[in-house]
Design an enzyme around this catalytic site. Structure first.
Site, PDB file in Angstrom:
ATOM      1  N   ASP A  31       0.891  -1.136  -0.129  1.00  0.00           N
ATOM      2  CA  ASP A  31       0.014   0.098  -0.155  1.00  0.00           C
ATOM      3  C   ASP A  31       0.937   1.213  -0.038  1.00  0.00           C
ATOM      4  OD1 ASP A  31      -3.090   0.600   0.867  1.00  0.00           O
ATOM      5  OD2 ASP A  31      -1.755   2.118   1.097  1.00  0.00           O
ATOM      6  N   ASN A  87     -13.061  -2.720   2.547  1.00  0.00           N
ATOM      7  CA  ASN A  87     -14.032  -1.680   2.588  1.00  0.00           C
ATOM      8  C   ASN A  87     -15.038  -1.685   1.567  1.00  0.00           C
ATOM      9  OD1 ASN A  87     -12.727  -0.442   4.774  1.00  0.00           O
ATOM     10  ND2 ASN A  87     -11.012   0.415   3.640  1.00  0.00           N
ATOM     11  N   GLN A  94     -14.195   3.026   1.290  1.00  0.00           N
ATOM     12  CA  GLN A  94     -13.705   2.460  -0.027  1.00  0.00           C
ATOM     13  C   GLN A  94     -13.390   3.880  -0.757  1.00  0.00           C
ATOM     14  OE1 GLN A  94     -15.888  -0.277  -2.287  1.00  0.00           O
ATOM     15  NE2 GLN A  94     -14.558  -0.772  -3.466  1.00  0.00           N
ATOM     16  N   VAL A  96     -10.843   2.967  -3.694  1.00  0.00           N
ATOM     17  CA  VAL A  96     -10.761   2.779  -5.014  1.00  0.00           C
ATOM     18  C   VAL A  96     -11.601   1.768  -5.168  1.00  0.00           C
ATOM     19  CG1 VAL A  96      -8.877   1.291  -6.568  1.00  0.00           C
ATOM     20  CG2 VAL A  96      -8.247   3.074  -4.888  1.00  0.00           C
ATOM     21  N   HIS A 100     -10.447  -5.150  -3.144  1.00  0.00           N
ATOM     22  CA  HIS A 100      -9.224  -5.493  -2.808  1.00  0.00           C
ATOM     23  C   HIS A 100      -9.142  -5.780  -1.610  1.00  0.00           C
ATOM     24  CE1 HIS A 100      -9.796  -1.208  -2.648  1.00  0.00           C
ATOM     25  NE2 HIS A 100      -9.216  -1.139  -1.366  1.00  0.00           N
ATOM     26  N   ILE A 101      -8.225  -6.643  -0.959  1.00  0.00           N
ATOM     27  CA  ILE A 101      -8.155  -7.117   0.505  1.00  0.00           C
ATOM     28  C   ILE A 101      -7.068  -6.558   1.036  1.00  0.00           C
ATOM     29  CG2 ILE A 101      -8.088  -9.118   1.857  1.00  0.00           C
ATOM     30  CD1 ILE A 101      -9.379 -10.681  -0.522  1.00  0.00           C
ATOM     31  N   HIS A 102      -7.242  -5.578   1.931  1.00  0.00           N
ATOM     32  CA  HIS A 102      -6.099  -5.365   2.903  1.00  0.00           C
ATOM     33  C   HIS A 102      -5.664  -6.328   3.824  1.00  0.00           C
ATOM     34  CE1 HIS A 102      -6.907  -0.799   2.044  1.00  0.00           C
ATOM     35  NE2 HIS A 102      -8.109  -1.251   1.933  1.00  0.00           N
TER      36      HIS A 102
HETATM   37  P1  AMP Z   1      -9.799   1.504   0.161  1.00  0.00           P
HETATM   38  O1  AMP Z   1      -9.727   2.843   0.802  1.00  0.00           O
HETATM   39  O2  AMP Z   1     -10.263   0.423   0.874  1.00  0.00           O
HETATM   40  O3  AMP Z   1     -10.302   1.801  -1.195  1.00  0.00           O
HETATM   41  O4  AMP Z   1      -8.147   1.134  -0.289  1.00  0.00           O
HETATM   42  C1  AMP Z   1      -7.229   1.699  -1.375  1.00  0.00           C
HETATM   43  C2  AMP Z   1      -6.013   1.751  -1.041  1.00  0.00           C
HETATM   44  O5  AMP Z   1      -5.271   1.928  -2.056  1.00  0.00           O
HETATM   45  C3  AMP Z   1      -5.410   2.702   0.120  1.00  0.00           C
HETATM   46  O6  AMP Z   1      -5.176   2.299   1.176  1.00  0.00           O
HETATM   47  C4  AMP Z   1      -4.679   3.491  -0.557  1.00  0.00           C
HETATM   48  O7  AMP Z   1      -3.346   3.904   0.115  1.00  0.00           O
HETATM   49  C5  AMP Z   1      -4.205   2.619  -1.708  1.00  0.00           C
HETATM   50  N1  AMP Z   1      -3.272   3.227  -2.904  1.00  0.00           N
HETATM   51  C6  AMP Z   1      -4.051   4.018  -3.535  1.00  0.00           C
HETATM   52  N2  AMP Z   1      -3.358   4.251  -4.731  1.00  0.00           N
HETATM   53  C7  AMP Z   1      -2.175   3.248  -4.558  1.00  0.00           C
HETATM   54  C8  AMP Z   1      -1.126   3.029  -5.449  1.00  0.00           C
HETATM   55  N3  AMP Z   1      -0.646   3.729  -6.664  1.00  0.00           N
HETATM   56  N4  AMP Z   1       0.034   2.209  -5.043  1.00  0.00           N
HETATM   57  C9  AMP Z   1      -0.453   1.367  -3.921  1.00  0.00           C
HETATM   58  N5  AMP Z   1      -1.560   1.455  -3.116  1.00  0.00           N
HETATM   59  C10 AMP Z   1      -2.153   2.483  -3.560  1.00  0.00           C
END
Ligand code: AMP
Length: 117
Positions: A31, A87, A94, A96, A100-102
């Site tokens: 991340d 999320n 959320q 993005v 995706h799974i954190h």
């Molecule tokens: P969410 O908020 O659950 O949609 O998580 C999206 C995650 O993507 C966040 O933790 C961001 O820090 C991460 N993120 C966004 N852009 C990038 C990128 N270019 N490379 C790696 N992680 C990213």
């Protein structure tokens, strides 16, 4: 057609990322804004916007991703203790809209908090 997300751009090689693991089904990246010393994202290549948009057609893929989470946690040496977060929707955090799974690890999580912090 829906606009490509940043994760699709990463998978297509249009944007650089720190890739931890990849195979035919998914990619795992560090991340960019980590909320824990270990914070990676496991992302299916299939651009399902939200978990709630997955269908029975995605059943095998979702199972595969969960197994992959365990494999990646082992690979990173954090399989004894890690937190998994998905999320779903803007109000849930959320940002993005590509499922995706954190995986978060190497920090003390408060028992009462289910969030990423
Ligand atoms: P969410 O908020 O659950 O949609 O998580 C999206 C995650 O993507 C966040 O933790 C961001 O820090 C991460 N993120 C966004 N852009 C990038 C990128 N270019 N490379 C790696 N992680 C990213």
């Amino acid at each position: 057609m829906a606009e490509e997300t940043i994760f699709t751009k990463i998978m297509n090689g249009d944007i650089p990322a720190d890739i931890v693991y990849e195979d035919d089904d998914c990619i795992c990246i560090n991340d960019i804004s980590p909320k824990a010393p270990t914070h990676v994202l496991v992302i299916p290549r299939k651009p399902i916007p939200r978990l709630a948009d997955a269908t029975t057609e995605d059943k095998a893929l979702l199972g595969q991703l969960m197994l992959k989470v365990g494999d990646i946690a082992r690979q990173l040496g954090v399989d004894e203790a890690f937190r998994v977060v998905i999320n779903n929707g803007e109000a849930a955090g959320q940002t993005v809209f590509h499922l995706h799974i954190h995986i978060l690890a190497n920090k003390t999580f408060s028992e009462s908090s289910l969030g990423m912090s």
